[in-house]
Scaffold this motif. Structure first.
Motif, short mmCIF file in Angstrom:
data_model
loop_
_atom_site.label_atom_id
_atom_site.label_comp_id
_atom_site.label_asym_id
_atom_site.label_seq_id
_atom_site.Cartn_x
_atom_site.Cartn_y
_atom_site.Cartn_z
N TYR A 1 0.83 -1.20 0.00
CA TYR A 1 0.00 0.00 0.00
C TYR A 1 0.87 1.26 0.00
O TYR A 1 0.64 2.19 -0.78
CB TYR A 1 -0.95 0.01 1.20
N HIS B 1 -4.31 -5.44 -1.61
CA HIS B 1 -5.69 -5.91 -1.41
C HIS B 1 -5.79 -7.43 -1.48
O HIS B 1 -6.59 -8.04 -0.76
CB HIS B 1 -6.62 -5.25 -2.43
N SER C 1 -8.90 -5.80 3.58
CA SER C 1 -9.53 -4.76 4.39
C SER C 1 -10.12 -3.67 3.50
O SER C 1 -9.70 -3.46 2.36
CB SER C 1 -8.51 -4.14 5.36
N GLN C 2 -11.10 -2.97 4.03
CA GLN C 2 -11.79 -1.93 3.27
C GLN C 2 -10.86 -0.81 2.87
O GLN C 2 -10.99 -0.25 1.78
CB GLN C 2 -12.98 -1.39 4.08
N SER C 3 -9.90 -0.48 3.72
CA SER C 3 -9.00 0.63 3.38
C SER C 3 -8.17 0.31 2.13
O SER C 3 -7.96 1.20 1.29
CB SER C 3 -8.09 0.97 4.56
N TYR C 4 -7.74 -0.93 1.98
CA TYR C 4 -6.98 -1.30 0.78
C TYR C 4 -7.89 -1.38 -0.44
O TYR C 4 -7.49 -1.03 -1.54
CB TYR C 4 -6.22 -2.61 0.97
N ALA C 5 -9.13 -1.81 -0.24
CA ALA C 5 -10.10 -1.83 -1.34
C ALA C 5 -10.38 -0.41 -1.81
O ALA C 5 -10.44 -0.14 -3.02
CB ALA C 5 -11.38 -2.52 -0.90
N ASP C 6 -10.54 0.50 -0.86
CA ASP C 6 -10.79 1.90 -1.21
C ASP C 6 -9.61 2.50 -1.94
O ASP C 6 -9.78 3.24 -2.92
CB ASP C 6 -11.09 2.72 0.05
N TRP C 7 -8.40 2.20 -1.47
CA TRP C 7 -7.20 2.72 -2.15
C TRP C 7 -7.11 2.17 -3.56
O TRP C 7 -6.80 2.92 -4.50
CB TRP C 7 -5.94 2.42 -1.35
N GLU D 1 -9.49 1.32 -5.51
CA GLU D 1 -10.48 2.05 -6.32
C GLU D 1 -9.98 3.45 -6.69
O GLU D 1 -10.19 3.92 -7.79
CB GLU D 1 -11.82 2.12 -5.59
N THR D 2 -9.33 4.10 -5.75
CA THR D 2 -8.77 5.43 -6.01
C THR D 2 -7.74 5.35 -7.14
O THR D 2 -7.74 6.17 -8.05
CB THR D 2 -8.13 6.02 -4.74
N LYS E 1 -9.37 4.76 -10.51
CA LYS E 1 -9.99 5.98 -11.03
C LYS E 1 -8.95 6.98 -11.51
O LYS E 1 -9.27 7.88 -12.27
CB LYS E 1 -10.88 6.61 -9.96
#
Length: 113
Positions: free
Chosen positions: A67, A94, A99-105, A107-108, A111
């Motif tokens: 990450y 991921h 974890s959600q934080s790695y999933a969110d990253w 996605e960032t 994008k």
């Protein structure tokens, strides 16, 4: 020891027990206060840390360094192909830790923001 001391030219790996002390803010500060060569060297320190943790079989720690590598490539360093390189590290983070934080990253990075 100050975590930044692990980013000198001849420094050793960050002990696994201290890896979570390394943050995005510290990486940003290292970038801001370094020469162009030193900024690249931060990446190589992170890359070395990745192999160090991976070879020790430390999954959570390896995910975290993936990450951080992704973050460093995507946000402050932005070398050629930074998006695709950051994506690969974000994806590995991921895969190692869902974890959600790695999933969110991830996605960032996808994008491109």
């Amino acid at each position: 020891m100050n975590i930044k001391d692990y980013f000198t030219y001849n420094s050793e790996e960050i002990p696994a027990s201290h890896i979570f002390s390394l943050t995005e803010e510290i990486l940003d500060d290292l970038y801001s206060n370094s020469s162009e060569i030193e900024r690249c060297n931060v990446f190589f320190h992170l890359q070395n840390e990745y192999f160090y943790l991976k070879n020790k079989g430390l999954v959570k720690e390896t995910a975290y360094i993936c990450y951080l590598i992704s973050y460093y490539l995507f946000t402050p360093l932005t070398p050629p192909h930074s998006n695709s390189l950051a994506y690969e590290y974000a994806k590995e983070a991921h895969e190692l830790d869902t974890s959600q934080s790695y999933a969110d990253w991830l996605e960032t990075v996808i994008k491109g923001n």
